[in-house]
Design an enzyme around this catalytic site. Sequence first.
Site, short mmCIF file in Angstrom:
data_model
loop_
_atom_site.label_atom_id
_atom_site.label_comp_id
_atom_site.label_asym_id
_atom_site.label_seq_id
_atom_site.Cartn_x
_atom_site.Cartn_y
_atom_site.Cartn_z
N HIS A 196 26.68 13.49 -20.16
CA HIS A 196 26.41 14.56 -19.20
C HIS A 196 27.02 14.32 -17.83
O HIS A 196 27.33 15.24 -17.10
CB HIS A 196 24.90 14.76 -19.06
CG HIS A 196 24.55 16.21 -18.90
ND1 HIS A 196 23.49 16.80 -19.51
CD2 HIS A 196 25.16 17.19 -18.19
CE1 HIS A 196 23.46 18.07 -19.18
NE2 HIS A 196 24.45 18.34 -18.39
N THR A 197 27.18 13.03 -17.47
CA THR A 197 27.78 12.74 -16.17
C THR A 197 29.21 13.27 -16.08
O THR A 197 29.65 13.75 -15.04
CB THR A 197 27.77 11.23 -15.92
OG1 THR A 197 26.43 10.78 -16.07
CG2 THR A 197 28.27 10.88 -14.54
N HIS A 209 33.87 8.36 -20.06
CA HIS A 209 33.46 6.99 -19.74
C HIS A 209 32.64 6.33 -20.85
O HIS A 209 32.16 5.22 -20.70
CB HIS A 209 32.69 6.94 -18.42
CG HIS A 209 31.41 7.70 -18.44
ND1 HIS A 209 31.37 9.07 -18.30
CD2 HIS A 209 30.13 7.30 -18.61
CE1 HIS A 209 30.10 9.47 -18.38
NE2 HIS A 209 29.34 8.43 -18.58
N CYS A 219 31.58 -8.33 -11.68
CA CYS A 219 32.62 -9.25 -11.20
C CYS A 219 32.24 -10.70 -11.48
O CYS A 219 33.09 -11.58 -11.48
CB CYS A 219 32.88 -9.04 -9.71
SG CYS A 219 31.58 -9.71 -8.62
N CYS A 232 29.47 -11.89 -7.23
CA CYS A 232 28.67 -11.44 -6.08
C CYS A 232 27.19 -11.77 -6.31
O CYS A 232 26.78 -12.21 -7.39
CB CYS A 232 28.84 -9.93 -5.89
SG CYS A 232 28.10 -8.94 -7.21
N CYS A 257 25.63 -9.96 -9.30
CA CYS A 257 26.01 -10.51 -10.60
C CYS A 257 25.34 -11.85 -10.84
O CYS A 257 24.99 -12.19 -11.96
CB CYS A 257 27.53 -10.63 -10.71
SG CYS A 257 28.34 -9.03 -10.96
N CYS A 280 26.63 -4.77 -9.44
CA CYS A 280 27.74 -5.55 -8.88
C CYS A 280 28.23 -4.93 -7.57
O CYS A 280 28.49 -3.74 -7.48
CB CYS A 280 28.88 -5.57 -9.90
SG CYS A 280 30.43 -6.27 -9.29
N ARG A 298 30.21 -1.68 -8.85
CA ARG A 298 29.17 -0.73 -9.24
C ARG A 298 29.73 0.68 -9.21
O ARG A 298 30.70 0.98 -8.54
CB ARG A 298 27.93 -0.87 -8.38
CG ARG A 298 28.11 -0.50 -6.93
CD ARG A 298 26.78 -0.40 -6.22
NE ARG A 298 26.14 -1.68 -5.96
CZ ARG A 298 25.08 -1.83 -5.16
NH1 ARG A 298 24.55 -0.77 -4.56
NH2 ARG A 298 24.55 -3.01 -4.96
N CYS A 321 27.46 3.89 -22.48
CA CYS A 321 26.73 4.56 -21.40
C CYS A 321 25.33 4.97 -21.81
O CYS A 321 24.40 4.19 -21.72
CB CYS A 321 27.49 5.75 -20.81
SG CYS A 321 26.59 6.60 -19.48
N ARG A 337 25.10 13.35 -29.40
CA ARG A 337 26.39 12.81 -29.01
C ARG A 337 27.46 13.37 -29.96
O ARG A 337 27.26 13.42 -31.18
CB ARG A 337 26.42 11.27 -29.08
CG ARG A 337 25.91 10.58 -27.80
CD ARG A 337 26.75 10.96 -26.62
NE ARG A 337 26.40 10.30 -25.37
CZ ARG A 337 25.66 10.84 -24.42
NH1 ARG A 337 25.13 12.05 -24.58
NH2 ARG A 337 25.43 10.19 -23.29
#
Lengths: 381, 474
Positions: B143-144, B164, B194, B197, B200, B208, B212, B272, B467
Amino acid sequence: MSSTAGQVIRCKAAVAWEAEKPLVIEEVEVAPPQVDEVRLKILYTALCHTDVFFWEAKGQNPLFPRIFGHEAGGIVESVGEGVKDLKPGDHVLPVFTGECKKCAHCKSEESNLCELLRINTDRGVMLSDGKSRFSINGKPIYHFLGTSSFSEYTVVHIGCVVKINPLAPLDKVCILSCGISTGLGATLNVAKPKKGSTVAIFGLGAVGLAAAEGARISGASRIIGVDLHPNRFELAHKFGVTELVNPKDHKKPIQEVIAEMTDGGVDRSVECTGNVDAMISAFECVHDGWGLAVIVGVPRQDAVFKTNPVNFLNGRTLKGTFFGNYKPRSDLPSVVEQYMNKELEVEKFITHKVPFSDINKAFEYMLRGEGLRCVIRMVDE
Amino acid sequence: MRRQWCLFAQWQVQAAMDSLSVRHIISATATHQGSPRRRDQASPIQRKGIHTQTGRLCFPVLSKKSDFQEKDTDTRLSQSKQRDRSSSSSSEIAMSSTAGQVIKCKAAVAWEAGKPLVIEEVEVAPPQANEVRVKILFTSLCHTDVYFWEAKGQTPLFPRIFGHEAGGIVESVGEGVTDLKLGDHVLPVFTGECKECRHCKSEESNMCDLLRINTDRGVMLNDGKTRFSINGKPIYHFVGTSTFSEYTVIHVGCLAKINPAAPLDKVCVLSCGISTGLGATLNVAKPKKGQSVAVFGLGAVGLAAAEGARIAGASRIIGVDLNPARFEEAKKFGVTEFVNPKDHDKPVQEVLAEMTDGGVDRAVECTGSIQAMISAFECVHDGWGVAVLVGVPSKDDAFKTHPMNLLNERTLKGTFFGNYKPRTDIPGVVEKYMNKELELEKFITHSVPFSEINKAFDLMLHGKSIRCIITMGA
């Protein structure tokens, strides 16, 4: 058995006849304990803000005449039918919320909200028969929170009485039966900061400083105290507070100030004022990804907590706590032990002491914002 | 009514994250290869049929001598002869014949908001430092994608390649990439890891600092440019994945390397929506065996949350949705009871509290509706209840509750991508599918070839699918 077992006891009690009027030391009659009840001789008691709030009777159903008091330490005088866990002479702390040990809450590891005995501020009588154990010339005087510790003797449900180490000095540990445990447990049991983490404490009264003490015990690297009253900052460093922030000194919202001080936000925050704006700030000042905010202070009835839901979606957690999530009978004895083995410092909370006859001074100190805890001794020293 | 509950407004997530946290920005690595050498018209790529059942890849056969071999059950490619395509001529790593070259391939381009995608031939530049070029085999619509394709209320960025949720195979890697190589099976993820950071490194966070989700950005971090173009005109990326393309270029931190035996046409949905819902339950709500769970919103994410509750051994899984048509399907996902708020006069949290002797042990909110969020929080039991917010709100409304609901020991959490760290955790989710703990086929209700990708949009807009898998190269 005490010589007074089974008999009515005549003793002194500080009676609140009307809202907001000074308490009057009266001679009251205290009936013997019934089934599942215990009669206690109170040796020391302290004033907590909840007593003041209900004595002021703002916005609730007032119930007078009433004997307030719920932070105390004492000794069992006699027990009612069915009571096996306590006997005369045991050292105890009465607690305003109980533990029946049978309901789903008591059986859950996570909850301390006993279904039978959880805090009830409306009720002024005992559960077993719906009546009060206090009277003056036959006229009932109401209980408060099931404890009514502003009396030389009181009657309390067994589920609300905590048996503690008899070596523990009652004039110190009496304050563990409410405010200090509330703040301490909020940090140790709920916020659970890791060693080296950063913690913000909102509200530097007794509960907030107890929360800070919990953060100190946990090894937090930074304990940021937030309060509107600069006069509270003086005492705070004794409780581990490393930095102080007064929202009045800043134009931007306090959560932004704290986020800037801490590279994005604190790891944990504990809110001990009851002010709903402080609750929101306490929540929004924790770091995204892993931050956790714990709400302790009790709000007004019309309060609304609101925030942008995205603050949850990016990894902040919000919890509330009640009495530090301690189950009174199961957990408080170990808090007393933390004091006995010097892990927890209690003396620094006690800033004033008065004899029972001067109990109204304790109210004055609190209303003026002076001090943290005033211990009232029932017996002469 | 097309979008009832499941509206995603992840731009708000980004905006909120920017405003509320001081981001510890780690600069992308400075060095990168020079601009890709353009070749004259590359040989047309012919495609063999792809086995859709198992997802096994048959590499494209070039009209010239091919470096690829058809995969057999031993999924490792035999070493192909090297061609000196890149500056690292002494490397012994197997390289695709297209490594270092621009690839011409098909992509579904969104030229304008809300208009059907158009299959175009695009040029895909080779990966730069810390980037990977991936051949996408299967992708699905989430949906995004729809929300940003509709471009309502945000800064629209067109032309753009959406997509995605996907599964694919590494075609070539850029400088500095050591964790992936040609032929690895991967799931691209819209949010990255990554590994350096604070987020993470924290056990608790998957947000992240560098990678992100960013719904505004349409270019690669390395050089601020896109790898897609048509006749020199840039086509923008979407959430760093852009899987509606036969080839795409993705930051290495946004690729999860998975078991090559896993059928990509099934596990692509784990990159996702399914993981988001599943993780919300398994990682965040964490119901104990025998507990009761309420799931608000029975779309793909909510059904995945229910699936998580089923896996965790919940005794009751109460599905809440305004659309009664969703109830029947939900039974396959472990949902034991249904509540439609429209059927009751009193607030749904009260209905749920009555059904469960005071409230459910856990609630997972998968709609994005503020009202549902509040209900999800208030319907959990005092003393121990935990509510988890998943759905992203589309409006700016505030979450509101009486603070007493917190003081009587309810916990409120939110989650992002199921709290999964993409590279560290998603391979384990694929394994749950492989050992049959997690069922995925039931989420896949439709399948279309790439040329018919717009059907997937229609199905979603009409609320008819969970889906829909889009098969590339067909």
